[in-house]
Motif scaffolding. Structure first.
Motif, mmCIF file in Angstrom:
data_model
loop_
_atom_site.group_PDB
_atom_site.id
_atom_site.type_symbol
_atom_site.label_atom_id
_atom_site.label_comp_id
_atom_site.label_asym_id
_atom_site.label_seq_id
_atom_site.Cartn_x
_atom_site.Cartn_y
_atom_site.Cartn_z
ATOM 1 N N UNK A 38 67.647 91.564 20.196
ATOM 2 C CA UNK A 38 68.661 91.032 19.407
ATOM 3 C C UNK A 38 67.694 90.925 17.688
ATOM 4 N N UNK B 119 77.884 97.773 16.887
ATOM 5 C CA UNK B 119 77.827 97.223 17.848
ATOM 6 C C UNK B 119 79.159 97.320 18.492
ATOM 7 N N UNK B 120 80.272 97.376 17.141
ATOM 8 C CA UNK B 120 81.826 97.440 17.576
ATOM 9 C C UNK B 120 82.478 98.621 17.969
ATOM 10 N N UNK C 115 80.568 101.952 18.029
ATOM 11 C CA UNK C 115 79.417 101.990 18.929
ATOM 12 C C UNK C 115 78.499 103.469 18.398
ATOM 13 N N UNK D 117 75.156 102.171 18.580
ATOM 14 C CA UNK D 117 74.934 101.585 18.624
ATOM 15 C C UNK D 117 75.356 101.129 20.403
ATOM 16 N N UNK E 26 74.939 98.631 21.917
ATOM 17 C CA UNK E 26 74.937 97.362 22.924
ATOM 18 C C UNK E 26 75.601 97.049 23.959
ATOM 19 N N UNK E 27 76.933 97.443 23.862
ATOM 20 C CA UNK E 27 78.426 96.960 25.104
ATOM 21 C C UNK E 27 78.562 98.034 26.556
ATOM 22 N N UNK E 28 77.252 99.333 26.205
ATOM 23 C CA UNK E 28 77.793 99.661 26.674
ATOM 24 C C UNK E 28 76.615 100.088 28.056
ATOM 25 N N UNK E 29 77.841 99.994 29.531
ATOM 26 C CA UNK E 29 77.361 99.050 30.790
ATOM 27 C C UNK E 29 75.940 100.405 31.243
ATOM 28 N N UNK F 235 83.680 95.516 24.973
ATOM 29 C CA UNK F 235 84.630 95.986 25.057
ATOM 30 C C UNK F 235 83.461 97.237 25.474
ATOM 31 N N UNK G 236 86.927 102.760 17.941
ATOM 32 C CA UNK G 236 86.678 103.180 19.504
ATOM 33 C C UNK G 236 87.358 104.628 19.533
ATOM 34 N N UNK H 66 85.824 91.681 14.656
ATOM 35 C CA UNK H 66 84.875 91.753 15.772
ATOM 36 C C UNK H 66 84.362 92.680 14.940
ATOM 37 N N UNK H 67 84.579 94.005 14.205
ATOM 38 C CA UNK H 67 84.433 94.860 13.705
ATOM 39 C C UNK H 67 84.179 95.078 12.254
ATOM 40 N N UNK I 288 81.934 89.943 15.372
ATOM 41 C CA UNK I 288 80.552 89.929 16.531
ATOM 42 C C UNK I 288 79.629 88.844 16.838
ATOM 43 N N UNK J 188 78.532 87.850 19.958
ATOM 44 C CA UNK J 188 77.490 87.942 20.459
ATOM 45 C C UNK J 188 76.218 86.796 20.892
ATOM 46 N N UNK K 75 72.774 84.478 14.311
ATOM 47 C CA UNK K 75 72.738 85.809 15.726
ATOM 48 C C UNK K 75 71.408 85.083 16.100
ATOM 49 N N UNK L 91 69.431 82.839 18.373
ATOM 50 C CA UNK L 91 68.701 83.372 19.934
ATOM 51 C C UNK L 91 67.357 82.521 19.782
#
Lengths: 145, 339
Positions: A34, A60-61, A63, A77, A79-82, B42, B84, B137-138, B164, B168, B214, B218
């Motif tokens: 980050x 990030x939101x 993807x 992006x 970031x959120x993918x698991x 998400x 999404x 968030x978006x 966001x 984070x 952000x 960190x």
């Protein structure tokens, strides 16, 4: 090849110079924590494809941010993918290769799918400085960067 | 005029029936936060799978609560982006099939337009023109809403959305998802002046930037715990609350100040605020305070109408229908869809 950036403006310029050397079908895999400047570098790369600076923000939101054009440009992006399932479900594989250019943040989450990529590693070197290492560019391009 | 709205742009499946673009007859939102909580974000595959399971019962409940058969609808309004892509596809495909089978018109609504027009679902809606701050968030954007269907963007985030940044930072602190309500709650126990996080005011523009904030959080955590990976686990709870309060103060300071600038610059004294972050207690309080000082009027929908919901999509669908802006079976959702 290792480069040092002294701030966001320089990072974006490095991205732009890298972007100019990309061709349809190329994927740039970005690695870095980050705040290491991945989105800033992506903004520079995108500019080489005629995409306005303003239009590139964190993905990030959603993807996947798709910019239609010739070639189509994808800012991805992860970031959120698991896991693998998430990658599949988000439709990431449909965006890589073929006739498009893709830049992938958090590329380590692509797992074994990161072959034949241009690899860029970004590290926070304190304050505004960032170390940027680029691998996988053609030798000729590399000398010109 | 009764419109069924459908929204599947993010983690909630929602369906609503709205009369004449303002009166909510029914508004069903399937909270999905329970499954997302453990992932700290998400997760699209989970979201799309859940949307497939939820879409039929949610739409049925919305119609049932409204006491309406499908044929009683004037139109279906569906959100086709931004969001999404996997999630949007489910809402769009479902809406297209529904309209085709029932022979009713379909209209496509941009998610952002839904947020801009969400104050019309309240008892006391604003009058055009008004300023609209969408903060979620978006998205983090400022618009001038000149009329239904006429919006001018005057500022937007150059990097991360405010919500966001909340998510984070919440993850960095080892807290859950969504980050907004958790940080809002913790901030109440912390000292907002304890850590001086940076505020990017970007003078001369109405744009926003939350990426540096952000990174500052960190870096603060790195210096505190010696390692970002250990994160908040190594921090005493009081420090976590102080980080939450100081971070929240930095976000709210910027949002309030830039909205104040927009009021001055545009000479418009009605301000609507919507999006998930508009549910934040500190933002609501400070915006009302600022509006009082400036002689401006502030319109913030009730919390369930700030977060994603289909009632706002149905409300926004009205002018598309009256203007004959009908979507065909070739409607395709888009993850990136500027208004």
């Amino acid at each position: 090849m290792k480069l040092t950036s002294d701030g966001a403006a320089r990072t974006e310029e490095i991205g732009y110079e890298l972007g100019k050397r990309l061709k349809a079908g190329d994927t740039v895999a970005l690695f870095g924590d980050l705040g290491s400047g991945k989105t800033t570098l992506t903004r520079g790369i995108a500019r080489a494809f005629g995409i306005a600076r303003r239009d590139v923000t964190s993905a990030s939101f959603t993807i996947i941010a798709e910019y239609p054009g010739d070639p189509p440009f994808f800012h991805i992006d992860l970031y959120r993918i698991e896991n693998e399932e998430d990658l599949e479900g988000a439709g990431v594989w449909d965006c890589l290769g073929r006739n498009s250019v893709a830049v992938v943040e958090w590329a380590e989450k692509l797992g074994c799918g990161i072959k034949n990529c241009i690899r860029v590693e970004m590290t926070d070197a304190g304050d505004d400085r960032r170390e940027i290492s680029i691998e996988g560019l053609d030798e000729e391009d590399r000398n010109n960067l | 005029m009764l419109i069924l709205g459908i929204d599947t742009s993010c983690d909630d499946t929602s369906a609503a029936v709205v009369e004449d673009g303002g009166r909510i007859v029914s508004n069903i939102v399937s909270g999905q936060s329970d499954i997302h909580m453990k992932y700290g974000g998400i997760v699209p595959e989970l979201a799309s799978r859940r949307h497939i399971e939820m879409i039929v019962p949610v739409v049925e409940e919305a119609l049932e609560k409204a006491g309406l058969p499908l044929t009683g609808l004037s139109a279906v309004a569906v959100c086709h982006g931004p969001g999404l892509i996997g999630s949007l596809l489910i809402g769009c495909s479902f809406a297209k099939a529904l309209c085709y089978s029932a022979g009713i018109p379909l209209v496509a609504v941009n998610h952002l337009e839904g947020h801009i027009l969400s104050p019309f679902l309240d008892a006391r809606p604003p009058e055009f023109p008004f300023l609209s701050l969408i903060v979620s968030g978006g998205h983090t954007s400022l618009f001038v809403a000149e009329a239904a269907g006429r919006y001018r963007e005057i500022g937007r985030t150059r990097d991360d959305a405010a919500g966001e940044a909340y998510d984070k930072v919440s993850k960095l602190l080892g807290l859950g998802y969504p980050g907004g309500p958790i940080i809002d709650r913790l901030a109440g126990d912390g000292d907002p002046a304890s850590i001086d996080f940076p505020r990017a005011y970007l003078p001369g523009t109405l744009d926003f930037s939350f990426s540096g904030l952000k990174t500052a959080v960190l870096n603060f955590l790195r210096t505190q715990s010696g390692s970002a990976a250990r994160g908040a686990a190594a921090l005493p709870p009081a420090t976590v609350s102080d980080v939450a309060a100081s971070f929240q103060k930095a976000v709210v300071d910027v949002l309030v100040r830039k909205t104040e600038w927009a009021i001055k610059k545009m000479g418009i004294r009605s301000v609507a605020i919507s999006g998930g972050v508009a549910a934040n207690s500190e933002l609501r309080r400070r915006m009302k305070e600022m509006a009082g000082d400036r002689g401006a009027e502030i319109f913030i929908p009730a919390v369930p109408l700030c977060t994603d919901n289909a009632a706002m999509i149905a409300a926004a669908g009205r002018h598309h229908l009256t203007e004959g802006d009908i979507a065909g079976p070739d409607l395709n959702p888009r993850a990136y869809l500027p208004l």
